[in-house]
Write an enzyme that holds these catalytic residues in place. Structure first.
Site, PDB file in Angstrom:
ATOM      1  N   PRO A 154      -4.178  -2.782 -29.879  1.00  0.00           N
ATOM      2  CG  PRO A 154      -3.941  -1.366 -28.020  1.00  0.00           C
ATOM      3  CD  PRO A 154      -3.750  -2.788 -28.461  1.00  0.00           C
TER       4      PRO A 154
ATOM      5  CG  ASP B 212       0.924  -2.674 -28.817  1.00  0.00           C
ATOM      6  OD1 ASP B 212      -0.045  -2.132 -28.258  1.00  0.00           O
ATOM      7  OD2 ASP B 212       1.316  -3.822 -28.520  1.00  0.00           O
ATOM      8  CG  HIS B 213      -2.348   3.947 -28.356  1.00  0.00           C
ATOM      9  ND1 HIS B 213      -1.523   4.679 -27.511  1.00  0.00           N
ATOM     10  CD2 HIS B 213      -3.175   4.856 -28.945  1.00  0.00           C
ATOM     11  CE1 HIS B 213      -1.848   5.966 -27.591  1.00  0.00           C
ATOM     12  NE2 HIS B 213      -2.834   6.095 -28.459  1.00  0.00           N
ATOM     13  NE  ARG B 214      -0.956  -4.280 -26.284  1.00  0.00           N
ATOM     14  CZ  ARG B 214      -0.795  -5.588 -26.468  1.00  0.00           C
ATOM     15  NH1 ARG B 214      -1.471  -6.451 -25.716  1.00  0.00           N
ATOM     16  NH2 ARG B 214       0.038  -6.039 -27.394  1.00  0.00           N
TER      17      ARG B 214
END
Length: 413
Positions: free
Chosen positions: A206, A385-387
């Site tokens: 994401p 990386d939104h994680r």
């Protein structure tokens, strides 16, 4: 006993590669440590050395073959007391399960004295009635050409290759149409791996993007002063720092200030927080993109960083990088400013959490203290990386980076 030679795994990510060239031929003797072949991996061209000494009894994979699987039998080495029967057993015992070759099949092929015996006894590369490259077959199919009509191929051992099909089809094309001919070409192993990994990255990670603008006027002034101070050796300065060198060094300093950026998503409920700051720089080569790494960039003087980048980029373009010079890294920088690109969004290079896209230095009118002035500005876009990373952490990193760029003397501290 005869010794099998298998396709080696030359990097942790390698599953297959191109056997680009045989240095040693059938019947030639080799010594341990001697280079016998060249292999193109997903990152670079590598040399394969013989582990044992002996004579090359059989070469099973012709040079130029693509997608040779790791641990696939590529050749057999015969020692002084080995017989042809020993070689035959090695070939039969190391055929893949779905294409198993019996000893009798191999022996029959040997006795036939067929000049194409290498391809007949090696079902690991897929047996074909017509000896032609995959690209030649594809072009022939597209053009409706029967490969049986091409009598003599110009490739190794009479193999039909691309130019044979094109030269055969040219007279036909001239009678049918005046349309410009389409070109079909095989991609490199590097390009194929890039395509696979970027597709996975863009569809499974994401991404989110933040952009910030940096003033470059002070940096350009400091850069000029530093370069003017270089020692002249053989009529050339002993260093020349680029704007990109400052950007690479500043990114390392900003990561040190905001270490949450320096991490990877493991996919098992854990995140790896890296201790070292290893920044990769994207380099365009003829085969595709590769990202050599500056290790511990935060602890190195900028002149050392500059010289190291120049060395890595040169060897990357020559396909001479060692695996440890491009594997790993925790952060990447991609600079398209030299092409006049003002802003772009880069795709994250897994397992890294970020990549920073650098645009061109452009003179623009800026309002500062109520006055309109002209400054060199540069747009920076961070892909995250939104994680792993939240927006506030990414914004904190960009603020730190901007501070180092706009106060360039702090980079030297």
């Amino acid at each position: 006993m005869a010794i099998p030679i298998f396709m080696p795994a030359l990097s942790p990510t390698m599953t297959d590669g191109i056997l680009s060239r045989w240095i040693k031929k059938e019947g030639e003797n080799v010594q341990p440590g001697e280079v016998i072949a060249e292999i193109e991996t997903d990152k670079a061209n590598m040399e394969v050395e013989a582990v044992d000494g002996g004579q090359i009894a059989r070469i099973l994979i012709p040079e130029g073959t693509k997608k040779v699987k790791v641990n696939e039998l590529i050749a057999v080495l015969k020692e002084e007391n080995d017989s042809d029967e020993d070689v035959i057993k090695i070939i039969a015992n190391n055929s893949s399960d779905d294409k198993k070759v019996s000893s009798d099949d191999v022996k029959s092929s040997e006795q036939a004295k067929n000049p194409k015996a290498i391809d007949s006894i090696s079902n690991s590369t897929s047996y074909q009635r017509i000896f032609a490259s995959p690209l030649a077959k594809r072009i022939a199919k597209d053009k409706g050409i029967n490969l049986n009509d091409i009598k003599n191929g110009s490739g190794p051992r009479g193999r039909i290759i691309k130019k044979d099909v094109l030269s055969f089809s040219k007279p036909i094309m001239q009678h049918l149409t005046h349309r410009m001919e389409d070109k079909v070409y095989e991609v490199s192993s590097i390009r194929e791996i890039i395509a696979e990994r970027l597709l996975i990255s863009k569809t499974q990670i994401p991404h989110f993007y933040l952009t910030i603008s940096c003033s470059l006027d002070k940096l350009l002034q400091i850069r000029q002063e530093v370069n003017d101070s270089a020692t002249i050796v053989d009529e050339k300065p002993n260093y020349k720092i680029s704007v990109n060198d400052f950007i690479m060094k500043a990114s390392g300093q900003a990561i040190k200030a905001v270490p949450q950026i320096n991490a990877s998503w493991n996919g098992d409920g854990t995140i790896t927080q890296y201790g070292n700051i290893d920044v990769a720089v994207a380099v365009a080569t003829n085969g595709g993109l590769i990202t050599p790494i500056i290790r511990n960039i935060d602890s190195k003087p900028i002149i050392e960083v500059s010289n190291e980048i120049k060395s890595l980029v040169k060897r990357a373009k020559e396909n001479k990088l060692k695996p440890e010079e491009f594997q790993g890294g925790s952060f990447s920088v991609s600079n398209l400013g030299m092409y006049g690109i003002e802003q772009f969004n880069a795709i994250i290079n897994p397992p890294q959490s970020c990549i920073m896209a650098v645009g061109a230095a452009i003179q623009k009118p800026i309002v500062r203290n109520g006055q309109i002035i002209i400054e060199h500005t540069m747009n920076i876009t961070l892909s995250c990386d939104h994680r792993i990373i939240d927006g506030a952490v990414a914004a904190e990193f960009l603020a730190a980076f901007k501070n180092f760029i706009e106060k360039p003397l702090t980079i030297f501290l």
